[in-house]
Scaffold this motif. Structure first.
Motif, PDB file in Angstrom:
ATOM      1  N   LEU A 172      44.875  34.380  43.316  1.00 30.63           N
ATOM      2  CA  LEU A 172      45.284  34.747  44.679  1.00 30.63           C
ATOM      3  C   LEU A 172      44.565  36.016  45.134  1.00 30.63           C
ATOM      4  O   LEU A 172      44.062  36.111  46.259  1.00 30.63           O
ATOM      5  N   VAL A 173      44.504  36.979  44.237  1.00 35.43           N
ATOM      6  CA  VAL A 173      43.865  38.253  44.544  1.00 35.43           C
ATOM      7  C   VAL A 173      42.381  38.052  44.847  1.00 35.43           C
ATOM      8  O   VAL A 173      41.854  38.594  45.821  1.00 35.43           O
ATOM      9  N   VAL A 202      48.589  46.639  38.038  1.00 33.04           N
ATOM     10  CA  VAL A 202      49.525  45.896  37.192  1.00 33.04           C
ATOM     11  C   VAL A 202      49.798  46.658  35.893  1.00 33.04           C
ATOM     12  O   VAL A 202      50.938  46.756  35.436  1.00 33.04           O
ATOM     13  N   PHE A 262      55.317  38.703  42.646  1.00 32.91           N
ATOM     14  CA  PHE A 262      55.233  37.383  42.020  1.00 32.91           C
ATOM     15  C   PHE A 262      55.193  37.516  40.495  1.00 32.91           C
ATOM     16  O   PHE A 262      55.874  36.774  39.771  1.00 32.91           O
ATOM     17  N   ALA A 280      51.627  39.914  45.315  1.00 32.27           N
ATOM     18  CA  ALA A 280      51.149  39.387  44.032  1.00 32.27           C
ATOM     19  C   ALA A 280      51.878  40.086  42.882  1.00 32.27           C
ATOM     20  O   ALA A 280      52.223  39.456  41.879  1.00 32.27           O
ATOM     21  N   GLY A 281      52.120  41.361  43.029  1.00 33.85           N
ATOM     22  CA  GLY A 281      52.872  42.089  42.005  1.00 33.85           C
ATOM     23  C   GLY A 281      54.298  41.589  41.895  1.00 33.85           C
ATOM     24  O   GLY A 281      54.824  41.383  40.796  1.00 33.85           O
ATOM     25  N   PHE A 323      43.321  45.480  40.873  1.00 34.09           N
ATOM     26  CA  PHE A 323      44.639  44.855  40.718  1.00 34.09           C
ATOM     27  C   PHE A 323      45.131  44.994  39.278  1.00 34.09           C
ATOM     28  O   PHE A 323      46.297  45.278  39.022  1.00 34.09           O
ATOM     29  N   VAL A 338      48.614  42.722  47.655  1.00 31.82           N
ATOM     30  CA  VAL A 338      48.781  43.263  46.300  1.00 31.82           C
ATOM     31  C   VAL A 338      50.265  43.402  45.963  1.00 31.82           C
ATOM     32  O   VAL A 338      50.711  43.035  44.872  1.00 31.82           O
ATOM     33  N   ALA A 383      48.081  34.941  39.732  1.00 36.13           N
ATOM     34  CA  ALA A 383      47.999  36.146  40.570  1.00 36.13           C
ATOM     35  C   ALA A 383      46.548  36.574  40.775  1.00 36.13           C
ATOM     36  O   ALA A 383      46.143  36.921  41.889  1.00 36.13           O
ATOM     37  N   PHE A 394      53.625  47.761  35.250  1.00 38.65           N
ATOM     38  CA  PHE A 394      54.363  47.115  34.159  1.00 38.65           C
ATOM     39  C   PHE A 394      54.437  48.004  32.922  1.00 38.65           C
ATOM     40  O   PHE A 394      55.306  47.832  32.084  1.00 38.65           O
TER      41      PHE A 394
END
Lengths: 293, 293, 293, 293
Positions: A191-192, A206, B176, B173-174, A202, B170, A188, A210
């Motif tokens: 990709l970011v 996250v 994912f 990606a999250g 990011f 974003v 991830a 989460f």
């Protein structure tokens, strides 16, 4: 309680120290002797070999890097198996294979000794803070007997029943989950980065979404590329994936994500990353595969 | 604020309701009209089509299932693009492709309108509780202008800068990361079950060790095999993996874990699981591959 | 030449027969005795156990299913190692692990015996027609000594040098190539079927374009779904993938395609396909994952 | 026959030459004009654009790199669609997507023109030697009408029926098989090299066992690391895997091996290998992942 403690690595040393501080009597052994010196000042006695560490122990704790190391100290020359007294218990806290745990259970039973598998979740910081999560399996009364030890080292104990090797299976399945998370984060973040989103932002997203300290912790290692010193060496992560795949293969369970992790870690290993932190090492592989760094 | 709101699905309906409750004036549109009825009693007006929903809006919010639905309501016949007034802003909150978001930004700019991409993290329960995490990108002043709307729907706002499509990246990606977690849990629970460890106890351990409500939540869905009603349909999860792989491919980033997830979801889809909860559906695939269930 | 021959399965039986027909003297052993009966009429003598088969042999050939079987007949009770005369040669033609081959080389050397690893390529039909390809490694003079035997069983001999285990590595790498081809065919035929192209015609095209009898042969098994009787059992294919992954792991080589094959075969195994032909079994997995069949 | 021929790359140029030599009348077009010069001496006329190449043709052949190039010459400004006469046939021999082939079929039908998809198997050497394998689909009478053209360029014709796009599907499925073979060879040779087996000897064994010129050819490219000049560029291989995955996704078929190939090729691309031969490029990735080279 009289304790023999074998294995004073980044995990074992703080665990042993916490036992000392809780008032237990320790005879310690470590292959490279100078790791033990730190504990002498705190009251530990240093044994010359595994057998000596085991000799007078009510409980013998092992916290070693892998199957080979455990086999060596238990079954090897001057090994603990022959020295441990009947009625004493071997508490195996290393992350080892399900198969070796079964073999240890049988060997100790044959010798009139008890055996508890009690692997732990937590990195060195958690070991220092006595915040480990301990997953124990074995005879119920032996687990109870060792409860004061577990309380001195951890913040929580899970008893998964009388079959010792199931604790090892749980530990391996848990490490598989963590490794999966790390690989996912590595991909991830790559990709970011290539999409020109700020990795730090990011990570912040996250961490909030989460709500997990583990995500936040590993995310930070990746964003900051903290490869050294390794909190957990990539070579040990590879070892764990080998063990989880072996355990899964033996009960006929395909783990495609486990296979992917194994191959990633093996590639990192082949490229010389065995000693770096596994999260940084895995993330670097993703980045390199995308032409970064 | 005068708001047009298009898309009253399991996410859109509670989001619109929260806007109404915060005192905003809503004209709503949904393809199947009766979903809108619930909001009329709370003060919403129902539009006959996308254009009517957009006509008098200061902000037009879209919350739809996929790219095709968004294209239809914006660019289609009776679409919102032509009806929206200059100076009004389209706030696209759906999980759509990076490519469509770029196209929307260009089209709105050409029409003298503003565009903000603002996808969200959270399941329907979070939408109801106004606990969504909102990731917005677009012109800073437009994001500020919409802040009261975001505050009525979510618990946190992340501004990832002026390029609208980066918010979509974003979000993908999250998702994912979440999909990776779900796949890992599915494989781990299969291993645990075939190793005769109690899945409920493993869930308890995982919940403690990871300290993440997301792990606990998905773990529970898997352990209890809660396939229906779907909190998030497997077919939508597949859509998301297609979008994340497309985004990654376009910036030349291999995502082997993303590919694995795509293939797993596609297999589940081919076997008729498109409408079940994605966590239950993915876990069932792992279980079936191991000869269970 | 006086030959002991252990293992009269679908491969071993025709290989032994071809040796008899070439005029060699055979003492044969098979765990299930009645497999040997067929050869008695052609002049073979039946031994009561591995040791007896080895006792008077100049060359002892083993052609068994896996490592465990070879370990049993060589190292087990009544095993061949102790009975084989100094100077005699053990020709190990089974597909076994690199590690076991190394161990055999050492054990025979210690016993004053010679050891040649000589695994073969070819299915039972090729064994019957004496059309096997034989890959041999070991002391050059021993390979020469056995040349008449190889010529009686095969159409070609490759000498890959003095290190016996390298012949096993070559065999495993070759089987990995074949397994890869089979998996690719299984996926391609599934795509073709769901795209409404005639599989038979696709097979014809593939056979022409690749110009390879192996493609044509496996393609036919897949198109006709010839699962039973198995030319090569899926459980043996799984065993081979385990061996190739172990060999690769030990030299730190990731084989992502090998991992995929392992997981596919393991899933087929878990679903009860261990006894079917591996090509049919793998293709069925692809078809099932696409909702067919 | 009066032929328009668009696309004089490494494949198109020898194909056009073979048509000239068979006595057909050619008007050729290529974006970079000087590629066409070589054919003028052999009797071809050079068109200024796609429309001119199409204008008087009974059959218009296109042999271009990808979907975008075909869309450009057919649908673009000065495109062939508007210039081609009713009753003339467009023979599309490029490797393009199933979706574009469907669109071409519809567009030509609407314009009163015929359309045949006729992609080919074979590398430039095969094109030069008129040894291509041609897979055609479309109206039976149109395929018959073009038979003399196919015979001038190829060694075999397969008619897969009236639905043009199925020829493209077959071509993509075939390329998927070839790519799988190449990846398998790349991994196998890496294993062989790190196991100290001579790669040249392994190639010899593989060539014999598989009895396939394709295995032998690709094996040689890998063993000799013949990266440049590329017989088939890695970037084109990546394009093909994207097309095969898109075709599979649209009929809901997971291709895990296809995903692996896509990710490998994408990683090679990201690391700058887009212009090298795909077999050499893929094999280098395997080698690098094992710490070689």
């Amino acid at each position: 309680m009289k304790i023999g403690f074998i294995g004073l690595g980044r995990m074992g040393l703080p665990m042993a120290r916490n036992l000392l501080r809780a008032g237990h009597e320790l005879v310690v052994f470590n292959r490279t002797r100078n790791r033990a010196d730190a504990l002498v000042a705190e009251g530990a006695r240093v044994a010359a070999g595994p057998a000596e560490a085991a000799r007078d122990a009510e409980a013998l704790i092992t916290m070693l890097a892998d199957d080979a190391a455990v086999e060596q100290v238990i079954f090897g020359e001057d090994g603990a198996l022959q020295a441990l007294r009947p009625g004493a218990v071997h508490v195996s806290m290393s992350t080892i294979s399900v198969a070796l745990s079964e073999r240890l259970a049988a060997a100790h039973e044959a010798a009139g000794q008890a055996y508890v598998a009690a692997p732990v979740f937590g990195r060195p910081e958690a070991a220092e803070a006595a915040k480990l999560w301990i997953v124990a399996a074995g005879p119920a009364e032996q687990i109870e007997r060792c409860r004061p030890l577990f309380e001195a080292m951890g913040q929580g104990l899970f008893n998964v029943g009388p079959e010792a090797q199931r604790a090892n299976l749980v530990k391996l399945a848990g490490n598989f989950l963590i490794a999966s998370m790390v690989e996912a984060l590595g991909e991830a973040f790559t990709l970011v980065r290539k999409s020109e989103v700020d990795p730090g932002q990011f990570l912040e997203i996250v961490s909030k979404v989460f709500g997990s300290p583990i995500y936040a912790n590993y995310g930070r290692i990746i964003v900051e590329d903290r490869a050294e010193p390794a909190g957990f060496k990539l070579s040990l992560g590879l070892k764990d994936m080998r063990l989880v795949l072996a355990a899964a293969d033996s009960v006929v369970v395909p783990l495609p994500l486990g296979s992917l992790l194994h191959d990633r870690l093996l590639a990192a290993m082949a490229r010389g990353a065995g000693e770096v932190d596994w999260a940084a090492g895995l993330a670097r592989r993703s980045a390199e595969d995308a032409g970064l760094g």
